[in-house]
Design an enzyme around this catalytic site. Structure first.
Site, PDB file in Angstrom:
ATOM      1  N   ARG A  53       0.850  -1.187   0.000  1.00 43.50           N
ATOM      2  CA  ARG A  53       0.000   0.000   0.000  1.00 43.50           C
ATOM      3  C   ARG A  53       0.887   1.239   0.000  1.00 43.50           C
ATOM      4  O   ARG A  53       1.916   1.259   0.678  1.00 43.50           O
ATOM      5  CB  ARG A  53      -0.836  -0.071   1.284  1.00 43.50           C
ATOM      6  N   LYS A  89       2.441  -7.871   4.674  1.00 42.42           N
ATOM      7  CA  LYS A  89       1.946  -6.667   3.998  1.00 42.42           C
ATOM      8  C   LYS A  89       3.089  -5.668   3.988  1.00 42.42           C
ATOM      9  O   LYS A  89       3.997  -5.747   4.830  1.00 42.42           O
ATOM     10  CB  LYS A  89       0.760  -6.092   4.789  1.00 42.42           C
TER      11      LYS A  89
END
Ligand code: NAD
Length: 379
Positions: A53, A89
């Site tokens: 992200r 992540k």
């Protein structure tokens, strides 16, 4: 005895903050401006898998909180979808509109490569495949690749298929039949996933209520309805929670089940693709008390993740759809267990994932792999 660490050196209780995670890597490359954090939560089931992200986080703490929360979520998502991957992540600190460069993503690719297969990644909010084309010059541990580059392409197709399996399982549990045609549905968001689900329901002859902030999508679904036996009615964004439909299908935003909306809902069940639909766990309990059946989002929306994980064995759409079908059985098991033990469906889903992790730990022990140190140095 181990020396007592002065915690002020590493910042207030950093190790407490990352407790529960296996590894957290801070990536700092002044030449390209890269500042990123990779979090590996748990690799019991296999290498960590999770998107990257990019956001203009205001503080490093905010970025760290986000990556720790998201990577833990990936462990559960992978376990629930029966994938041989763990949870990870990454976050890149920066504005996706102004701070991207080929050098930055190549530097990030080098950091991913340095983990030597412990972490696979791809796009998430704020990053696109165009960015990862640069990262792919530095590492093979990238997935969710476009078809043109030999990958599996658009993941919203299996995600929508997973929502449809979720709707069928819910209908089976509530009505003893997985026919979707004779029921009504309210859909929030007609984007890549929601539109496909809406089309499927219209083709099945169902009645749907829809809302989206994009007027073009609303017009498109009305045109689509004219070619089917189904019916569509457009409602305002704020009114979608009050529609008296059988099933509410959230396919737009997170946090939409909150103090305000939980009491407005007049549906029998909620089954949608949006991530983090419950603002807090207490809202899951509120639905439970109200008798609204909630399909945990991470179980229902796993189709895209299944495709991304499957890509490492070579793209194969049929195999992905076959694996996505497991969402039907998995959700039914969760509903039954929640009912039997009088717990929320979220609690039943988490329990199922933890059981899979525990089973894997036991299995590794049972097979007693060669556990000798790699370097057999003589004393
Ligand atoms: P998308 O961006 O294509 O679609 C979202 C739609 O919601 C858009 O059409 C947007 O206009 C609409 N929307 C935004 N705000 C709204 C509001 N206030 N009221 C009504 N509509 C609104 O996204 P998508 O790929 O279809 O994904 C939908 C959801 O599912 C997201 O939460 C996403 O994180 C989640 N999800 C998607 C995938 C996937 O494979 N695409 C996988 C897992 C989870």
């Amino acid at each position: 005895m181990k020396q007592q660490l002065d915690r002020s050196i590493v910042g207030a209780d950093m190790f407490e903050k990352i407790a529960g995670h296996e590894q957290v890597v801070f990536c700092n490359d002044p030449a390209s401006g890269l500042q990123a954090i990779i979090a590996i939560h748990n690799t019991t089931l296999g290498p960590a898998l999770g998107g990257t992200r990019m956001r203009p986080y205001e503080t490093v703490d905010e970025a760290l909180e986000d990556v720790l929360r998201l990577s833990k979520g990936m462990t559960y998502k992978c376990a629930a979808a029966d994938l041989d991957f763990g949870g990870g992540k990454a976050v890149i600190i920066g504005d996706p509109n102004t701070d991207k460069s080929a050098a930055l993503f190549r530097a990030f690719g080098q950091y991913v490569d340095s983990l030597n297969g412990r972490f696979y990644t791809g796009t998430d909010m704020g990053t696109t495949m165009d960015d990862f084309v640069h990262a792919m010059k530095e590492t093979n541990f990238i997935n969710g690749i476009p078809e043109a580059f030999g990958g599996s392409g658009d993941s919203s197709i299996p995600t929508a298929q997973g929502v449809i399996y979720g709707l069928k399982a819910t209908s089976q549990f509530l009505n003893g039949s997985d026919h979707l045609a004779d029921k009504t549905y309210s859909i929030q968001g007609l984007g890549k996933v929601g539109f496909k689900v809406a089309e499927y329901l219209l083709e099945a002859g169902a009645s749907i209520y829809v809302t989206d902030i994009n007027q073009d999508l609303l017009r498109s679904i009305e045109q689509k309805a004219n070619q089917t036996t189904g019916t569509v009615k457009v409602v305002d964004s704020a009114d979608i929670y009050r529609v008296a439909a059988d099933i509410f299908i959230p396919c737009a935003l997170g946090g939409i089940i909150n103090d305000q909306t939980a009491d407005q809902l007049q549906v029998k069940a909620i089954v949608g693709s949006a991530n983090n639909q419950l603002l807090e766990a207490k809202h899951g309990r509120r639905l439970h008390e109200k008798g609204v059946l909630y399909a945990p989002d991470y179980i229902v929306n796993a189709g895209g993740l299944i495709q991304v994980a499957d890509e490492l064995y070579g793209p194969n759409k049929d195999r992905v759809l076959a694996k996505t079908k497991a969402i039907y059985t998995s959700l039914l098991e969760i509903y039954k267990e929640a009912e039997l033990d009088s717990i929320t469906t979220e609690e039943a889903a988490d329990r199922k994932c933890e059981a899979r992790l525990q089973e894997q730990r036991t299995r590794s022990h049972f097979y007693a792999r060669d556990r000798r140190p790699k370097w057999n140095i003589r004393e």
